[in-house]
Write an enzyme that holds these catalytic residues in place. Structure first.
Site, PDB file in Angstrom:
ATOM      1  N   GLU A 140       0.787  -1.243  -0.132  1.00 52.26           N
ATOM      2  CA  GLU A 140       0.155  -0.137   0.036  1.00 52.26           C
ATOM      3  C   GLU A 140       0.734   1.221  -0.076  1.00 52.26           C
ATOM      4  O   GLU A 140       0.500   2.052   0.918  1.00 52.26           O
ATOM      5  CB  GLU A 140      -0.740   0.029   1.195  1.00 52.26           C
ATOM      6  CG  GLU A 140      -0.305   0.046   2.649  1.00 52.26           C
ATOM      7  CD  GLU A 140       0.093  -1.601   3.250  1.00 52.26           C
ATOM      8  OE1 GLU A 140       0.194  -2.209   2.371  1.00 52.26           O
ATOM      9  OE2 GLU A 140       0.361  -1.547   4.654  1.00 52.26           O
ATOM     10  N   HIS A 176      -8.005  -3.848  -1.269  1.00 53.48           N
ATOM     11  CA  HIS A 176      -7.267  -4.138  -0.087  1.00 53.48           C
ATOM     12  C   HIS A 176      -6.287  -2.879   0.061  1.00 53.48           C
ATOM     13  O   HIS A 176      -6.304  -2.037   1.091  1.00 53.48           O
ATOM     14  CB  HIS A 176      -6.567  -5.434   0.257  1.00 53.48           C
ATOM     15  CG  HIS A 176      -5.876  -5.570   1.479  1.00 53.48           C
ATOM     16  ND1 HIS A 176      -6.558  -6.074   2.569  1.00 53.48           N
ATOM     17  CD2 HIS A 176      -4.742  -5.470   1.769  1.00 53.48           C
ATOM     18  CE1 HIS A 176      -5.364  -6.290   3.515  1.00 53.48           C
ATOM     19  NE2 HIS A 176      -4.349  -5.615   3.084  1.00 53.48           N
ATOM     20  N   GLU A 177      -5.539  -2.784  -0.957  1.00 55.32           N
ATOM     21  CA  GLU A 177      -4.418  -1.743  -0.841  1.00 55.32           C
ATOM     22  C   GLU A 177      -4.932  -0.103  -0.831  1.00 55.32           C
ATOM     23  O   GLU A 177      -4.414   0.498  -0.322  1.00 55.32           O
ATOM     24  CB  GLU A 177      -3.457  -1.756  -2.024  1.00 55.32           C
ATOM     25  CG  GLU A 177      -2.917  -3.197  -2.317  1.00 55.32           C
ATOM     26  CD  GLU A 177      -2.313  -3.874  -0.896  1.00 55.32           C
ATOM     27  OE1 GLU A 177      -1.909  -2.963  -0.054  1.00 55.32           O
ATOM     28  OE2 GLU A 177      -2.425  -5.142  -0.932  1.00 55.32           O
ATOM     29  N   HIS A 190      -6.080   0.690   2.656  1.00 53.32           N
ATOM     30  CA  HIS A 190      -4.910   1.077   3.338  1.00 53.32           C
ATOM     31  C   HIS A 190      -4.719   2.538   3.420  1.00 53.32           C
ATOM     32  O   HIS A 190      -4.312   3.081   4.326  1.00 53.32           O
ATOM     33  CB  HIS A 190      -3.740   0.477   3.002  1.00 53.32           C
ATOM     34  CG  HIS A 190      -3.454  -0.776   3.623  1.00 53.32           C
ATOM     35  ND1 HIS A 190      -3.389  -1.097   4.999  1.00 53.32           N
ATOM     36  CD2 HIS A 190      -3.013  -1.930   3.163  1.00 53.32           C
ATOM     37  CE1 HIS A 190      -3.078  -2.274   5.425  1.00 53.32           C
ATOM     38  NE2 HIS A 190      -2.936  -3.019   4.157  1.00 53.32           N
ATOM     39  N   GLU A 206      -3.837  -4.236   9.488  1.00 55.17           N
ATOM     40  CA  GLU A 206      -4.222  -5.333   8.165  1.00 55.17           C
ATOM     41  C   GLU A 206      -5.613  -5.835   8.691  1.00 55.17           C
ATOM     42  O   GLU A 206      -6.391  -6.206   7.707  1.00 55.17           O
ATOM     43  CB  GLU A 206      -3.124  -6.527   8.503  1.00 55.17           C
ATOM     44  CG  GLU A 206      -2.018  -6.060   7.889  1.00 55.17           C
ATOM     45  CD  GLU A 206      -1.917  -5.650   6.555  1.00 55.17           C
ATOM     46  OE1 GLU A 206      -2.674  -5.595   5.890  1.00 55.17           O
ATOM     47  OE2 GLU A 206      -0.730  -5.058   6.203  1.00 55.17           O
ATOM     48  N   ASP A 230       8.821  -9.656  10.169  1.00 55.40           N
ATOM     49  CA  ASP A 230       7.772 -10.017   8.981  1.00 55.40           C
ATOM     50  C   ASP A 230       7.232 -11.246   9.172  1.00 55.40           C
ATOM     51  O   ASP A 230       6.272 -11.422   8.265  1.00 55.40           O
ATOM     52  CB  ASP A 230       8.945 -10.284   7.899  1.00 55.40           C
ATOM     53  CG  ASP A 230       9.566  -8.894   7.462  1.00 55.40           C
ATOM     54  OD1 ASP A 230       8.935  -7.863   7.455  1.00 55.40           O
ATOM     55  OD2 ASP A 230      10.755  -9.050   6.916  1.00 55.40           O
ATOM     56  N   TYR A 260      -4.669 -10.445   9.932  1.00 52.78           N
ATOM     57  CA  TYR A 260      -5.545 -10.040   8.709  1.00 52.78           C
ATOM     58  C   TYR A 260      -7.077 -10.799   9.149  1.00 52.78           C
ATOM     59  O   TYR A 260      -7.967  -9.791   9.218  1.00 52.78           O
ATOM     60  CB  TYR A 260      -5.084 -10.587   7.668  1.00 52.78           C
ATOM     61  CG  TYR A 260      -3.995 -10.259   6.976  1.00 52.78           C
ATOM     62  CD1 TYR A 260      -4.126  -9.119   5.586  1.00 52.78           C
ATOM     63  CD2 TYR A 260      -2.613 -10.234   7.723  1.00 52.78           C
ATOM     64  CE1 TYR A 260      -2.895  -8.628   4.968  1.00 52.78           C
ATOM     65  CE2 TYR A 260      -1.655  -9.804   6.910  1.00 52.78           C
ATOM     66  CZ  TYR A 260      -1.679  -8.962   5.649  1.00 52.78           C
ATOM     67  OH  TYR A 260      -0.605  -8.400   5.209  1.00 52.78           O
TER      68      TYR A 260
END
Ligand SMILES: [Zn+2]
Length: 647
Positions: free
Chosen positions: A312, A336-337, A340, A359, A414, A422
């Site tokens: 994003e 989704h992006e 954001h 998320e 990460d 999510y």
């Protein structure tokens, strides 16, 4: 530095256990013993993945001046950080770096005069990199903002950057480079305070080979002439993980008034077709969530090695070309992006422990956008698949990492929770919507984005706000203690919503019927099925299905040749789990075709864990890894290590 005595258990103003039965308390007590051993030391608001001493110096603005050198695979130049001095008694400035060669450090005064500063790089840590420890010269006036200039060069192995030779691009004639800074990789291409708690504006001068175009998470002008020097300005403050750059043989096509797509010319027509709904999505999102605060919204479609579905980066979402299915079936990633732009980019998690605020909220907004633009059936299907993925995650992720807001002070930023933040986060917001009603919940969200615009917040700030604005004004619906069960307990609460979809239920029934010979493949309404229904059908096949049936399925439905990356992923996971060897050559082709971690990593994992193919998985990885981004390489390497360790 970690002197705040709060622990996860004590951050809330209300007792956590108020609404929990005694049996659960016994379970929880043992859990907290495991996960809160150093509770007096743990501060949930502290970012354990950054060395930066943000309590003394706080970056306001970043100025980049960088040469992009494809020969040496490095960025070379300087950054100037303008920093507010929060504590003028501190004369040591600590920044985050990873594998960067520092050439000089100097402080610049108003007149431009430089005072060079001594510095050292601290010990390297795999997850955090190395602190750059700078001694502020006595001559530097710390009663107002300071400006520090660092001249540096990145490593060819910088964890954020991928340097693609021409043959790994769609066109095959020009090299390409792109960044992926989230979570803690901005520090591998810019020395800075690399924590989402700090927001900065930035400007940049980027020099590239003349024939290539540079784009950034900034004010890209679609009409920019190609001349090898590009200037950018980002006036809205962003956290460092949203710093982004890409350089390549990129061209632009408009999608709507404020939207467009950059990609190589070979992918431009397909991208315009696939993402034709982007302007409509943006318009709907503005109506639903409030003003879009970033100017333009463009997409950048990268080569297959881009490690994520999308990233994003503000004003310019980076996307994998695996979304180019030809039927617009995977555009929920764009939704989704885009979402954001509110949850994540506008209201940002303060630390990676709070990443459900990015998320989980975004996954919920994505489903709302998809429901408006497509229909509820499609969203129900996606909700069911997400729910099943969540249940699968609960089997793999340790209990203390299944909290929405887990204790997080070490390990790999990460890869903490699989995709729990999510899907469990989305389900939590769905639960609030169900409880308070859509209209009231929408009003709450709209106000939330307005009240916290351009701020970074912790889970506990969110909970206090939720309590004040939604829970307390509507008593008797959902209590704070019930909400905290989502935050600070593993798994799902008993009253969590369970998504359902009639089409997917039917697909599962057909899978069961076909596998025992009660239905033929001709009975499957494949022509009417969405890719999601096909995915569910594949996942619903019984474990003991014989190889002959799998061969029949592959032959008649063409699963090994599917152009839909999600269907192919689902199928090849099953192929690996079941050791269906006739499909292994096409499985390997899939691993070489895509570099998105989601599309390849679970297939390596399934091979490594099927009891016989651990060596084969390693061989396939060795031959494909040259095509992968460092993030994907690390992801797969960890997966293979874990599989070996669990033997
Ligand atoms: Zn996301």
């Amino acid at each position: 530095m970690m002197n705040n005595a709060n622990c996860v258990l004590r951050v809330s103003s209300k007792p956590l256990f108020a609404a929990i039965g005694t049996a659960t308390i016994a379970l929880l007590s043992s859990l907290f013993l495991i996960s809160c051993g150093d509770q007096d030391e743990y501060d949930p608001a502290h970012d354990y993945f950054s060395y930066a001493n943000t309590d003394a110096f706080l970056t306001q603005h970043v100025s980049l001046d960088l040469d992009v050198d494809f020969e040496s695979r490095s960025l070379r130049g300087s950054v100037v950080l303008r920093m507010q001095v929060k504590d003028d008694s501190v004369d040591t400035l600590i920044l985050d770096t990873r594998d960067i060669t520092i050439e000089s450090v100097a402080f610049i005064d108003e007149a431009g005069a430089a005072a060079s500063a001594s510095y050292e790089l601290g010990e390297h840590d795999d997850s955090k990199g190395s602190p750059l420890i700078i001694t502020v010269p006595e001559s530097v006036d710390r009663s107002s903002d300071v400006r520090v200039r660092i001249e540096y060069e990145t490593s060819p192995d910088a964890s954020a950057l991928q340097w693609l030779p021409a043959e790994l691009t769609a066109g095959g004639k020009h090299p390409m480079m792109f960044s992926q800074s989230q979570s803690v990789h901005a520090r591998s291409w810019v020395p800075l305070q690399d924590t989402p708690a700090v927001r900065v504006t930035y400007d940049a001068v980027i020099r590239t080979p003349r024939e290539l175009l540079a784009v950034m998470s900034a004010n890209n002008d679609p009409l920019t002439p190609r001349q090898g020097v590009y200037r950018f300005d980002m006036p809205q403050p962003i956290p460092s993980y949203l710093l982004a750059i890409a350089v390549g043989n990129l061209y632009f096509a408009p999608l709507g008034e404020d939207t467009g797509v950059y990609t190589e010319p070979e992918l431009l027509d397909a991208s315009v077709y696939e993402f034709a709904n982007t302007q409509e999505m943006l318009d709907v999102a503005v109506q639903q969530f409030g003003p879009y605060q970033w100017g333009r919204y463009d997409l950048l479609v990268l080569p297959p090695s881009f490690p994520f579905g999308g990233m994003e980066n503000p004003r310019l979402s980076f996307l994998t070309p695996s979304l180019l299915a030809g039927d617009r079936s995977l555009v929920s990633v764009v939704a989704h992006e885009l979402a954001h732009s509110w949850s994540g980019n506008l209201v940002t998690n303060a630390t990676w422990r709070d990443s459900w605020l990015n998320e989980g909220v975004t996954s919920y907004l994505e489903s709302r956008l998809m429901e408006i633009i497509y229909d509820k059936d499609r969203v129900d299907e996606e909700r069911v698949l997400s729910y099943e993925e969540l249940l699968g995650n609960f089997e793999d992720v340790p209990l203390e990492r299944q909290w929405l807001a887990p204790r997080l002070d070490s390990g790999d930023a990460d890869d903490v929770q699989g995709t729990i933040h999510y899907h469990k986060g989305q389900l939590f917001l769905q639960h609030l919507e169900n409880g308070f009603g859509r209209q009231r919940f929408d009003e709450f969200l709209f106000q939330y984005f307005e009240d916290f615009a351009f701020k970074t917040i912790t889970t506990e700030v969110f909970l206090d706000y939720l309590e004040d604005e939604l829970l307390d004004p509507n008593p008797g619906v959902i209590s704070r203690a019930q909400v905290e069960v989502w935050m600070y307990q593993p798994g799902l609460p008993d009253d969590a919503p369970i998504p359902s979809s009639t089409t997917l239920t039917h697909a599962a029934e057909l899978a069961a019927a076909w596998s025992v010979g009660e239905a033929s493949l001709d009975d499957l309404p494949v022509g009417q099925w969405s890719p999601q229904a096909m995915i569910h059908f594949i996942n619903s096949l019984p474990a003991d299905l014989c190889a002959a049936k799998l061969a029949q399925l592959d032959l008649e439905l063409g699963l090994s040749d599917s152009g839909n990356a999600e269907i192919a992923r689902t199928w090849f996971i099953q192929v690996a789990n079941r050791r269906f060897e006739p499909a292994y050559p096409k499985l390997e082709a899939h691993l070489n075709r895509y570099g998105r971690a989601r599309l390849v990593s679970p297939i390596y994992g399934a091979l490594a864990e099927n009891g016989q193919d651990a060596e084969l998985a390693k061989l396939m990885f060795a031959s494909a890894r040259g095509k992968y981004h460092p993030f994907t390489i690390n992801h797969i390497a960890r997966k293979l290590q874990n599989a070996a360790a669990s033997k």
